[in-house]
Design an enzyme around this catalytic site. Structure first.
Site, PDB file in Angstrom:
ATOM      1  N   GLU A  93      -0.601  27.977   7.339  1.00 45.23           N
ATOM      2  CA  GLU A  93      -0.907  27.732   5.924  1.00 45.23           C
ATOM      3  C   GLU A  93      -2.268  28.307   5.547  1.00 45.23           C
ATOM      4  OE1 GLU A  93       1.341  26.789   3.906  1.00 45.23           O
ATOM      5  OE2 GLU A  93       2.759  26.348   5.520  1.00 45.23           O
ATOM      6  N   THR A 144      10.297   3.209  -5.697  1.00 47.59           N
ATOM      7  CA  THR A 144      10.696   1.969  -6.348  1.00 47.59           C
ATOM      8  C   THR A 144       9.463   1.204  -6.820  1.00 47.59           C
ATOM      9  OG1 THR A 144      12.540   1.918  -4.798  1.00 47.59           O
ATOM     10  CG2 THR A 144      12.117  -0.084  -6.052  1.00 47.59           C
TER      11      THR A 144
HETATM   12  P1  ADP Z   1      10.905   4.123  -1.765  1.00 53.62           P
HETATM   13  O1  ADP Z   1      11.540   3.511  -2.976  1.00 53.62           O
HETATM   14  O2  ADP Z   1      10.182   5.387  -2.065  1.00 53.62           O
HETATM   15  O3  ADP Z   1      11.827   4.283  -0.613  1.00 53.62           O
HETATM   16  P2  ADP Z   1       9.526   1.660  -1.743  1.00 53.62           P
HETATM   17  O4  ADP Z   1       8.909   1.647  -3.090  1.00 53.62           O
HETATM   18  O5  ADP Z   1      10.781   0.885  -1.609  1.00 53.62           O
HETATM   19  O6  ADP Z   1       9.769   3.135  -1.261  1.00 53.62           O
HETATM   20  O7  ADP Z   1       8.452   1.180  -0.672  1.00 53.62           O
HETATM   21  C1  ADP Z   1       8.700   0.155   0.219  1.00 53.62           C
HETATM   22  C2  ADP Z   1       7.455  -0.651   0.454  1.00 53.62           C
HETATM   23  O8  ADP Z   1       6.485   0.115   1.139  1.00 53.62           O
HETATM   24  C3  ADP Z   1       6.780  -1.098  -0.817  1.00 53.62           C
HETATM   25  O9  ADP Z   1       7.310  -2.287  -1.253  1.00 53.62           O
HETATM   26  C4  ADP Z   1       5.332  -1.210  -0.396  1.00 53.62           C
HETATM   27  O10 ADP Z   1       5.091  -2.436   0.245  1.00 53.62           O
HETATM   28  C5  ADP Z   1       5.190  -0.125   0.625  1.00 53.62           C
HETATM   29  N1  ADP Z   1       4.702   1.106   0.012  1.00 53.62           N
HETATM   30  C6  ADP Z   1       5.384   2.266  -0.067  1.00 53.62           C
HETATM   31  N2  ADP Z   1       4.655   3.212  -0.680  1.00 53.62           N
HETATM   32  C7  ADP Z   1       3.492   2.635  -1.038  1.00 53.62           C
HETATM   33  C8  ADP Z   1       2.324   3.111  -1.716  1.00 53.62           C
HETATM   34  N3  ADP Z   1       2.245   4.375  -2.167  1.00 53.62           N
HETATM   35  N4  ADP Z   1       1.314   2.245  -1.917  1.00 53.62           N
HETATM   36  C9  ADP Z   1       1.406   0.971  -1.468  1.00 53.62           C
HETATM   37  N5  ADP Z   1       2.474   0.470  -0.821  1.00 53.62           N
HETATM   38  C10 ADP Z   1       3.515   1.285  -0.587  1.00 53.62           C
HETATM   39 ZN    ZN Z   2       4.813  30.047   5.280  1.00 52.72          ZN
HETATM   40 MG    MG Z   3      13.426   2.719  -3.010  1.00 50.70          MG
END
Ligand code: ADP
Ligand code: ZN
Ligand code: MG
Length: 626
Positions: free
Chosen positions: A420, A203
């Site tokens: 691996e 997201t």
């Molecule tokens: P997903 O949609 O993959 O379930 P989200 O985008 O909703 O994950 O992530 C939830 C929160 O976790 C984000 O709002 C952020 O604060 C934190 N977060 C998740 N992944 C990252 C990332 N790659 N870098 C920085 N913050 C992250």
């Molecule tokens: Zn394997």
């Molecule tokens: Mg999400």
């Protein structure tokens, strides 16, 4: 965006209406005095009555002014009695009288009040059965989805998923200058599907793309579409696309696409799936029916790509898939840096140590970790977060994740590392195997996606026997490494062995690569295979029991021969196996360059970027998630 408010006020509206009606009824009753009929007659005779109205059941008499001013009642009422002397009495007294119908209001009340109560009860029941859905909001009162102009999120806010970020750069470019792409006639993906475990930042990444490109962002969740009344979801999809076309360039983001895009026919209770299917169909229609050069990109996210309706993944729909995987040590370090921004950290806190302690954590876990640590610090009345709080928070979260089966323990991790490493070393030592792009021991949930285990059909006839044998060798590398190092074997190679067996069987039965059986196809025609879902039943088997036995013998011969070959390779490379596994346990991901360095090989010339290997080779060691 959420309509729950509207629904609530509908409920309150009804309640208020009922109360109002009740009050009116009450006041209408006040100022009346009910008296016996005989008493009424007496009062008429006594000259206390001004006028009389005779109804079917009730007689109303208006008292004279003097009485009204002294004793109060506006009206006397009496139940009607069959009495022929009343009219003569009234005429004799000269009192005006009239017939009267029962008050419409009173009559209406008799019906309305119970009806209203039943209605309220019904609404309440329905809401209790399905708390997210209103009944009084059939379509019209749906709030529109409002686009957000500029999300304010940038690529700087997303860390640890560099490859995914890299793949979205092109989309940002396109959204910034759609005209340029249109003029060149460049093909632009219509739909981009972000795939990855929960909390990896899908997201967030979608919002960052909108933020970087500075375009409007329409977000909705697949779950929101699943409404009770058929037609609502579809109407919303239509509305969404209509709005997006007006506001282009923009992004439509459908979060949790799986809630909406489950394969059709897998419905839920109460026929709720009809609505979902209609909505899904509408989405497909809308996606097909617009020109990507308009500057609208549809993004979606899911952590369960395997349950999506295949229609969604067809060309012209979500045909571009981007893997948003769990971060490695460095990625976790970068994410921690982002989230440590607003937190008071004591000088002993070292983020890279935290990154090391948290294999398997995703971005959301890391954000949560720092927050937990800050909360603990507040509870302990300390001025800044120290390593003690961080450690306690890690322990707490690890316990939670282990319960959810998302983390593997240290012993398993070691086995995976050797496994691996075994794949990778064999891949570099056999002559024809695809080059190793990277080796990772980061636990991968859904990452098998895009890396199918089957051979692509087109390649099937182009592979030589040597190449197939080498593929089998690479696949066996994991199992053999485990056996050499631990002198015991795990279930981790199950998937590898399945593929090994499949390959060997095809070599013998389809490609005629066995000396004993010769160039004969025993597998039957491709069409028949397709009809039978790839499985051959004994009725269509066109060879004898004896041939079947030699096929089995040949297949196991190929496999055991290769197994020995692999064992020799790995035994000779035992020191490399040790170094590589240690390195994997240390940094989790080893890339091609480092692998070749560890193996004492010269660096391979970089393949040109458009031939990047990420999804091409059907069988490479880094793809075996087991
Ligand atoms: P997903 O949609 O993959 O379930 P989200 O985008 O909703 O994950 O992530 C939830 C929160 O976790 C984000 O709002 C952020 O604060 C934190 N977060 C998740 N992944 C990252 C990332 N790659 N870098 C920085 N913050 C992250
Ligand atoms: Zn394997
Ligand atoms: Mg999400």
């Amino acid at each position: 965006m959420d309509n729950r408010k509207t629904r609530f006020s509908m409920g309150y509206f009804f309640l208020a209406l009922l109360l109002l009606i009740g009050f009116q009824y009450f006041f209408a009753q006040s100022g009346r005095e009910e008296i016996p009929y005989s008493e009424l007659k007496t009062r008429i005779a006594a000259g206390q009555v001004d006028s009389v109205r005779v109804g079917e059941q009730v007689i109303e008499a208006v008292p004279t002014d003097t009485i009204r001013e002294t004793t109060g009642p506006r009206l006397w009422t009496a139940n009607r009695v069959e009495d022929e002397t009343l009219i003569p009495l009234l005429e004799e007294r000269g009192i005006p009288y009239a017939g009267m119908r029962v008050g419409w209001f009173a009559q209406a009340m008799v019906w309305l009040i119970p009806l209203g109560l039943i209605l309220l009860f019904w609404v309440w029941m329905l809401r209790r059965m399905n708390p997210t859905q209103g009944v009084l909001t059939v379509g019209k009162s749906r709030a529109r989805i409002v686009g957000q102009e500029g999300t304010g999120v940038t690529f700087e806010d997303v860390a640890g998923v560099d490859e995914a970020k890299q793949e979205t750069v092109e989309i940002v470019e396109f959204l910034r200058t759609p005209e340029k792409f249109a003029k060149l006639g460049a093909k632009i993906p219509k739909g981009v599907l972000l795939v990855g475990p929960p909390g990896t930042g899908k997201t967030l990444l979608a919002r960052a793309v909108a933020g970087e490109a500075g375009v409007t962002f329409f977000q909705m969740s697949g779950a929101e579409f699943v409404e009770m009344f058929v037609g609502v979801g579809a109407a919303r999809v239509r509305d969404l696309f209509a709005q997006a076309k007006v506001q282009a360039p923009c992004i439509i983001f459908i979060d949790e696409l799986d809630a909406l895009g489950k394969a059709r026919g897998s419905g839920g209770p109460m026929g709720g799936h009809d609505e979902r299917e209609q909505t899904l169909n509408q989405l497909l229609v809308e996606m097909d029916g617009f020109d990507p050069h308009l500057g609208v990109i549809i993004m979606a996210a899911t952590n369960r790509p395997e349950i999506l309706d295949p229609a969604l993944l067809r060309p012209g729909r979500f045909d571009r898939q981007i893997l948003v995987d769990r971060p490695d040590v460095n990625g976790r370090h970068d994410i921690l840096k982002i989230h440590a921004g607003g937190i008071q950290l004591a000088s002993d806190v070292r983020l890279e140590l935290i990154a090391r302690r948290t294999p398997g954590f995703v971005g959301a876990d890391l954000a949560n970790l720092l927050n937990e640590a800050a909360l603990l610090t507040a509870r302990r009345d300390k001025p800044a977060v120290t390593m003690t709080e961080v450690d306690d928070a890690v322990d707490r979260i690890v316990a939670g994740l282990e319960k959810k089966n998302r983390l593997i323990n240290d012993k398993e991790r070691t086995i995976v590392a050797y496994h691996e490493a075994g794949h990778a070393i064999v891949a570099e030592r056999v002559p024809t195997a695809d080059p190793v792009h990277k080796i990772s021991i980061i636990p991968r949930g859904v990452a098998a996606l895009g890396y199918t285990q089957q051979l692509p059909t087109e390649d099937r006839y182009l592979l030589t026997k040597q190449e197939l044998m080498d593929r089998i060798a690479v696949l066996l590398g994991g199992r053999v490494a485990e056996e050499i190092v631990f002198d015991e074997i795990s279930t981790g190679a199950g998937n590898d062995l399945e593929r090994v067996t499949d390959l060997a069987r095809r070599m013998v039965m389809e490609y005629g690569m066995s000396r004993e059986l010769g160039p004969i196809n025993y597998a039957g025609s491709r069409k028949m295979q397709f009809l039978q879902n790839g499985e051959m039943s004994s009725e269509t088997r066109s060879y004898s029991e004896e041939t079947a036995r030699s096929i089995d013998r040949e297949v196991s011969g190929i496999i055991s021969g290769t197994y020995e070959r692999v064992r020799e390779i790995l035994q000779a490379d035992r020191p490399v196996l040790e170094v590589l596994s240690q390195r994997l346990l240390d940094i989790e991901v080893v890339d091609e360059a480092e692998l070749r360095q560890i193996m004492g090989l010269p660096p391979r010339r970089r393949s040109p970027p458009e031939q990047r290997i990420v999804e091409t080779p059907p069988v490479t060691p880094e793809l075996s998630a087991d």
